[in-house]
Design a protein around this motif. Structure first.
Motif, mmCIF file in Angstrom:
data_model
loop_
_atom_site.group_PDB
_atom_site.id
_atom_site.type_symbol
_atom_site.label_atom_id
_atom_site.label_comp_id
_atom_site.label_asym_id
_atom_site.label_seq_id
_atom_site.Cartn_x
_atom_site.Cartn_y
_atom_site.Cartn_z
ATOM 1 N N ARG A 172 4.142 -9.955 -9.177
ATOM 2 C CA ARG A 172 3.290 -8.770 -9.161
ATOM 3 C C ARG A 172 2.794 -8.473 -10.570
ATOM 4 O O ARG A 172 3.519 -8.681 -11.548
ATOM 5 C CB ARG A 172 4.069 -7.564 -8.625
ATOM 6 N N PHE B 145 2.378 -5.608 -12.006
ATOM 7 C CA PHE B 145 3.237 -4.600 -12.644
ATOM 8 C C PHE B 145 4.456 -5.264 -13.290
ATOM 9 O O PHE B 145 4.792 -4.994 -14.447
ATOM 10 C CB PHE B 145 3.683 -3.566 -11.610
ATOM 11 N N ILE C 39 0.666 -11.656 1.476
ATOM 12 C CA ILE C 39 -0.338 -11.760 0.400
ATOM 13 C C ILE C 39 -0.292 -13.152 -0.224
ATOM 14 O O ILE C 39 -1.324 -13.726 -0.574
ATOM 15 C CB ILE C 39 -0.085 -10.678 -0.676
ATOM 16 N N VAL D 169 0.468 -15.853 1.304
ATOM 17 C CA VAL D 169 -0.180 -16.768 2.250
ATOM 18 C C VAL D 169 -1.704 -16.602 2.201
ATOM 19 O O VAL D 169 -2.451 -17.590 2.155
ATOM 20 C CB VAL D 169 0.336 -16.510 3.689
ATOM 21 N N LEU D 170 -2.151 -15.346 2.190
ATOM 22 C CA LEU D 170 -3.592 -15.087 2.176
ATOM 23 C C LEU D 170 -4.233 -15.520 0.858
ATOM 24 O O LEU D 170 -5.383 -15.958 0.819
ATOM 25 C CB LEU D 170 -3.861 -13.590 2.366
ATOM 26 N N TRP E 174 -0.460 4.913 -17.887
ATOM 27 C CA TRP E 174 -1.237 3.771 -17.384
ATOM 28 C C TRP E 174 -0.372 2.913 -16.449
ATOM 29 O O TRP E 174 -0.813 2.505 -15.378
ATOM 30 C CB TRP E 174 -1.757 2.928 -18.553
ATOM 31 N N HIS E 175 0.872 2.669 -16.848
ATOM 32 C CA HIS E 175 1.768 1.874 -15.993
ATOM 33 C C HIS E 175 2.030 2.587 -14.667
ATOM 34 O O HIS E 175 2.083 1.953 -13.612
ATOM 35 C CB HIS E 175 3.098 1.628 -16.701
ATOM 36 N N GLN F 250 -1.007 2.231 -12.602
ATOM 37 C CA GLN F 250 -1.200 0.842 -12.186
ATOM 38 C C GLN F 250 -0.272 0.472 -11.036
ATOM 39 O O GLN F 250 -0.688 -0.174 -10.069
ATOM 40 C CB GLN F 250 -0.982 -0.097 -13.389
ATOM 41 N N VAL F 251 0.996 0.857 -11.111
ATOM 42 C CA VAL F 251 1.931 0.455 -10.056
ATOM 43 C C VAL F 251 1.578 1.153 -8.742
ATOM 44 O O VAL F 251 1.684 0.564 -7.662
ATOM 45 C CB VAL F 251 3.397 0.686 -10.484
ATOM 46 N N GLU G 187 -1.465 -0.714 -7.406
ATOM 47 C CA GLU G 187 -1.082 -2.029 -6.890
ATOM 48 C C GLU G 187 -0.341 -1.888 -5.556
ATOM 49 O O GLU G 187 -0.583 -2.661 -4.620
ATOM 50 C CB GLU G 187 -0.215 -2.769 -7.916
ATOM 51 N N ASN G 188 0.528 -0.919 -5.460
ATOM 52 C CA ASN G 188 1.238 -0.676 -4.195
ATOM 53 C C ASN G 188 0.248 -0.416 -3.061
ATOM 54 O O ASN G 188 0.393 -0.951 -1.959
ATOM 55 C CB ASN G 188 2.169 0.536 -4.322
ATOM 56 N N ILE H 41 -2.962 -1.277 -2.869
ATOM 57 C CA ILE H 41 -3.761 -2.471 -2.566
ATOM 58 C C ILE H 41 -2.953 -3.451 -1.712
ATOM 59 O O ILE H 41 -3.453 -3.986 -0.712
ATOM 60 C CB ILE H 41 -4.202 -3.170 -3.880
ATOM 61 N N LEU H 42 -1.717 -3.667 -2.110
ATOM 62 C CA LEU H 42 -0.897 -4.628 -1.369
ATOM 63 C C LEU H 42 -0.635 -4.134 0.052
ATOM 64 O O LEU H 42 -0.733 -4.886 1.016
ATOM 65 C CB LEU H 42 0.431 -4.865 -2.112
ATOM 66 N N SER I 138 -3.838 -4.375 2.132
ATOM 67 C CA SER I 138 -4.171 -5.771 2.445
ATOM 68 C C SER I 138 -3.288 -6.297 3.563
ATOM 69 O O SER I 138 -3.776 -6.981 4.481
ATOM 70 C CB SER I 138 -3.992 -6.654 1.206
ATOM 71 N N VAL I 139 -2.017 -5.984 3.506
ATOM 72 C CA VAL I 139 -1.107 -6.459 4.559
ATOM 73 C C VAL I 139 -1.474 -5.807 5.883
ATOM 74 O O VAL I 139 -1.496 -6.466 6.936
ATOM 75 C CB VAL I 139 0.364 -6.160 4.177
ATOM 76 N N TYR J 153 -5.066 -7.370 6.963
ATOM 77 C CA TYR J 153 -5.214 -8.821 7.134
ATOM 78 C C TYR J 153 -3.898 -9.564 7.370
ATOM 79 O O TYR J 153 -3.868 -10.780 7.326
ATOM 80 C CB TYR J 153 -5.899 -9.427 5.894
ATOM 81 N N LEU K 13 -3.360 -14.966 8.999
ATOM 82 C CA LEU K 13 -2.445 -15.739 8.143
ATOM 83 C C LEU K 13 -2.537 -17.229 8.483
ATOM 84 O O LEU K 13 -2.550 -18.079 7.578
ATOM 85 C CB LEU K 13 -1.004 -15.248 8.317
#
Lengths: 456, 73
Positions: free
Chosen positions: A137, A139, A425, A427-428, B40-41, B44-45, B48-49, B51-52, B55-56, B59, B65
């Motif tokens: 990741r 982060f 992710i 895999v994708l 910023w961190h 960012q985290v 990112e959390n 987005i992930l 996405s899961v 998709y 898959l």
């Protein structure tokens, strides 16, 4: 700068370090090309951003505390001196609020010296970046980048790459061009992360046999390594003090002859390190080609490993020694890489642990034998270079400051679900969502163009 | 009046030290910088959390898959 000679010396030194910074930028360009080339197409942008964003993060943290650590921790603290040893006022000047951190007309060197060390810090973090591609990741990686770039490498430099470092004083530790203080620690850090992070999906067969996840663009990988070679010139030159008087060194040297020195203020010449850089590059490439049977990636990596192996003593080696030592390191790091991969199922995507970590450690140990008895410092009372001191130094660099902190932080991040991307992710592909968005944007533009052209 | 220590260049440069504005506020500037870095961190985290997770959710179905595995490059 009140005399012509003082002005020339100051401006020369200022410009000297500035040039090293500009050259070392190429190391980072090379690392980005190399990593993106090694990744699969589905992961390109994630891979690029992972490496690129360490630049601002390590830069600001290097300003906030990394540079201060270098000047404050030379004595341990508590081993050969307190915090700030040998001069607490100097360390205080390099706190982020310190007097040497802003533009001053009475201090023209601190800024460029800070920047040269910062570029070393980027390099250390960037080495780790390649090993962990395609599943870590952002982060997590950026935490590791700050850890090595602004904390652990800075501590190891204070200990073993400082004219008053306790490892130099007590162990006779000698590592003129950073076999251990950059490459050893970066390799150890990468390994500490990798053992917790685990391999990429599909890397190992059910019976444990490793599969070769081929770089999508080997050409790009090799040109990236070529750029790293180019930037390495800046790295080498930045490890020297270009011009020092015996009065400035203030050690046991006598006479009025001025000289270039290593970071330990021991005399060397730019000519010496130039020839040895090239001969160790040559030794590494020759053996890399031979041991990998002509594989381009390992031939280029062998050149890098050769330089890294010889770096500990390249201020002093005869060029033929540099070449042979480079060849030994390259041969061993290649063999160890594949042995570790098979035996421990470690997926080091670009061979970073081998090229930097194993080669760095081997270089430190070999330097202990080849340079045995040579004074590690111009100062009285410092231990001479010796095999045991170098071995202990290698363990500190790779294990104590490299592997261990990274492994602990990786365990903590893993326990919080913050270390590795979700399996779906992986895999994708990490760029899947942004690719989808790009496709949608493109389709929208096409629809708009079609509509407007029909209207016209 | 100048925000820097210099309000005229009619000086002997040998006596000039720092030339940046607001000298004396270095500690405050460092504090602001460190807070911004840490913030910023945190941002960012969280980003990112999200987005992930998105996405899961969007998709991560078996068919998508499987297509991604078949189209492996």
């Amino acid at each position: 700068m009140d005399t012509d000679v003082a002005a020339l010396t100051t401006v020369f030194t200022e410009f000297y370090y500035w040039i090293t910074v500009a050259l070392m930028f190429l190391i980072h360009v090379g690392f980005c090309m190399y990593e993106v080339g090694a990744s699969r197409r589905r992961n390109h942008m994630h891979t690029l951003m992972k490496n690129s964003m360490l630049i601002p993060l390590v830069t600001v943290t290097w300003f906030f505390f990394g540079w201060w650590i270098y000047w404050a921790f030379a004595g341990g603290p508590g081993i050969t001196g307190p915090l700030g040893h040998p001069d607490p006022a100097v360390a205080a000047a390099y706190t982020p609020w310190g007097e040497s951190m802003g533009p001053r007309l009475d201090d023209r060197i601190s800024g460029v010296f800070w920047a040269a060390f910062l570029l070393f810090a980027w390099t250390a973090a960037s080495i780790v970046s390649g090993a962990v591609i395609e599943r870590i990741r952002h982060f997590a990686f950026w935490i590791f980048a700050v850890l090595i770039g602004s904390v652990t490498w800075s501590i190891d430099a204070a200990w073993g790459w400082h004219f008053n470092g306790w490892m130099v004083e007590l162990l006779g530790y000698h590592d003129a061009y950073a076999s251990g203080v950059i490459h050893g620690i970066a390799g150890g850090t990468a390994l500490g992360v990798l053992v917790v992070l685990g391999p990429r999906l599909g890397k190992f067969a059910a019976d444990g046999t490793p599969r070769d996840i081929v770089p999508h663009n080997t050409w790009l990988v090799c040109i990236g390594l070529f750029l790293i070679y180019t930037g390495f010139w800046g790295f080498y030159v930045a490890c020297n003090v270009p011009l020092a008087t015996t009065a400035y060194i203030d050690g046991q040297l006598t006479g009025a002859t001025q000289t270039a020195t290593t970071i330990y203020l021991t005399p060397t010449t730019l000519g010496a390190i130039t020839v040895n850089f090239l001969m160790s590059l040559a030794g590494g490439m020759l053996v890399g080609y031979m041991v990998s049977k002509g594989d381009a990636f390992w031939t280029y990596s062998g050149g890098l490993a050769g330089i890294i192996t010889a770096s500990a003593g390249n201020d002093l080696y005869h060029p033929i020694q540099a070449m042979i030592i480079a060849g030994i390191g390259t041969f061993l790091m290649y063999k160890i890489h594949y042995w570790v991969e098979r035996r421990f199922k470690v997926d080091d995507a670009v061979g970073a642990v081998a090229v930097h970590g194993y080669a760095g450690v081997i270089g430190l140990v070999l330097a202990g034998f080849v340079l045995w008895g040579h004074p590690s410092s111009p100062y009285e009372g410092f231990a001479a270079i010796n095999p045991l001191g170098q071995l202990v130094g290698a363990v500190i660099m790779f294990g104590v400051l490299g592997f261990l902190p990274a492994w602990i932080i990786a365990k903590i991040l893993h326990s919080q679900g913050l270390l590795r991307i979700p399996r779906e992710i992986e895999v994708l592909g990490l760029d899947f969502l942004s690719n989808k968005e790009a496709e949608a944007a493109r389709a929208d533009v096409v629809a708009g163009v079609r509509s407007e052209s029909a209207g016209a | 009046m100048s925000t820097t220590p210099i309000d005229s260049w009619a000086v002997d440069l040998a006596n000039v030290t720092h030339i940046y504005p607001f000298a004396g506020a270095e500690g405050l500037m460092a504090l602001i910088g460190i807070v911004l870095w840490l913030a910023w961190h945190v941002w960012q985290v969280r980003h990112e959390n999200e987005i992930l997770k998105d996405s899961v959710q969007k998709y991560g179905d078996e068919a998508t898959l499987q297509n991604a595995i078949d189209d492996h490059h």
